[in-house]
Design an enzyme around this catalytic site. Sequence first.
Site, PDB file in Angstrom:
ATOM      1  N   SER A  46       1.201   3.629   0.026  1.00 33.86           N
ATOM      2  CA  SER A  46       1.345   4.988  -0.512  1.00 33.86           C
ATOM      3  C   SER A  46       0.984   5.074  -1.997  1.00 33.86           C
ATOM      4  CB  SER A  46       2.790   5.463  -0.315  1.00 33.86           C
ATOM      5  OG  SER A  46       3.671   4.533  -0.918  1.00 33.86           O
ATOM      6  N   THR A  59       6.347   7.016  -3.864  1.00 34.33           N
ATOM      7  CA  THR A  59       5.816   6.884  -5.222  1.00 34.33           C
ATOM      8  C   THR A  59       6.408   5.651  -5.863  1.00 34.33           C
ATOM      9  OG1 THR A  59       5.659   9.272  -5.527  1.00 34.33           O
ATOM     10  CG2 THR A  59       5.841   7.952  -7.533  1.00 34.33           C
ATOM     11  N   THR A  91       1.092   7.550  -7.165  1.00 32.78           N
ATOM     12  CA  THR A  91       1.233   7.818  -5.724  1.00 32.78           C
ATOM     13  C   THR A  91      -0.063   8.365  -5.138  1.00 32.78           C
ATOM     14  OG1 THR A  91       2.568   9.006  -4.065  1.00 32.78           O
ATOM     15  CG2 THR A  91       2.034  10.206  -6.064  1.00 32.78           C
TER      16      THR A  91
HETATM   17  C1  SD4 Z   1       4.501  13.549  -3.832  1.00 32.57           C
HETATM   18  N1  SD4 Z   1       6.584  12.689  -4.621  1.00 32.57           N
HETATM   19  O1  SD4 Z   1       3.290  13.503  -3.990  1.00 32.57           O
HETATM   20  C2  SD4 Z   1       5.321  12.308  -4.081  1.00 32.57           C
HETATM   21  C3  SD4 Z   1       5.405  11.504  -2.819  1.00 32.57           C
HETATM   22  C4  SD4 Z   1       6.578  10.589  -2.752  1.00 32.57           C
HETATM   23  O2  SD4 Z   1       8.239   9.546  -1.540  1.00 32.57           O
HETATM   24  O3  SD4 Z   1       7.098  10.116  -3.690  1.00 32.57           O
HETATM   25  N2  SD4 Z   1       7.134  10.320  -1.632  1.00 32.57           N
HETATM   26  O4  SD4 Z   1       5.077  14.555  -3.412  1.00 32.57           O
END
Ligand code: SD4
Length: 302
Positions: free
Chosen positions: A49, A153, A171
């Site tokens: 991710s 992230t 991320t």
């Molecule tokens: C987002 N906050 O792009 C990030 C994704 C993430 O756990 O952290 N997911 O929305």
Amino acid sequence: MQKWAIAATWPFGRRAVEVGSRLLDEERNGIDVVEQAIRAVELDPTVDSVGVGGIPNYEGEVELDAALMRGKDLAIGAVAGVKSFPNPISIARLVLEKTPHHLMVGDGAERYADAHGLKRDSLLTSSSLEKWKKRRQRQVQITDERWGTGHDTVGVVVLDKAGGITAGTSTSGLALKLPGRVGDSPLPGSGLYADDTAGAAVATGCGELIMRGCLSYAIVELMRSGATPQQACADALGRLVARLEKEIPVRNAHQDMTKMAVLAMDRDGNIGAAANHADFDFAYCLAEDREVRLERAKMIGV
Ligand code: SD4
């Protein structure tokens, strides 16, 4: 002994903490530490991710968001929707240190990275491509509740030996996001915030919810008013959950699209974390014993 401390989101944050703690011990400043810590995670293709091997968007392209914030002067460097650079955090650092700007997106950010000699590379791996094909075969639509499943992230907070506080994030955002979608991670105040006079916070989870509460800023301001990092995380996230829960099932969340988690550090290197679900682990290391530890965050409101 001078104090230092580092913490990072998720079990894969262990890698960031290992790299960062070595640099902190060598008296490197927070910007160096956070950049190198995040680069290590971005370059690991098994972290699906972030950076190389990150989750592709709806059209099969990996688009990355990243940011750095320096607590000394509240300066920010952030990039959003960047393709074909394995280390968006290093572009964020260029934005912070070499431009008069704070947030650059897409093509402009990529051309700026080219001009500074950063190398382009493919971000797709055979594994990320396979997963993307399976998701698309299931024809997951934006209205489908499975949409967005699988996203994380790397968020890092640091206190360096000089007393500097720094935060960073990186991320690939939500799985199958629409091209051009930007999450909370590169947004100052939402995905991250750092202030030497109060502390730092980072967030992970559904960016569309995190940004509604400007969670990282809310946490840092609560610490400024005297809350511990733990109280500040639980209080800020708790307020957002209480505000949203009539409309959205955000308490005791089970769907990825309703999950949120936060991690914070105060000026003394104390750490706190909270989540609206049961699965948020973070890694940390303190100068006192130099052990890298994993801990599960407290779930709020249960
Ligand atoms: C987002 N906050 O792009 C990030 C994704 C993430 O756990 O952290 N997911 O929305």
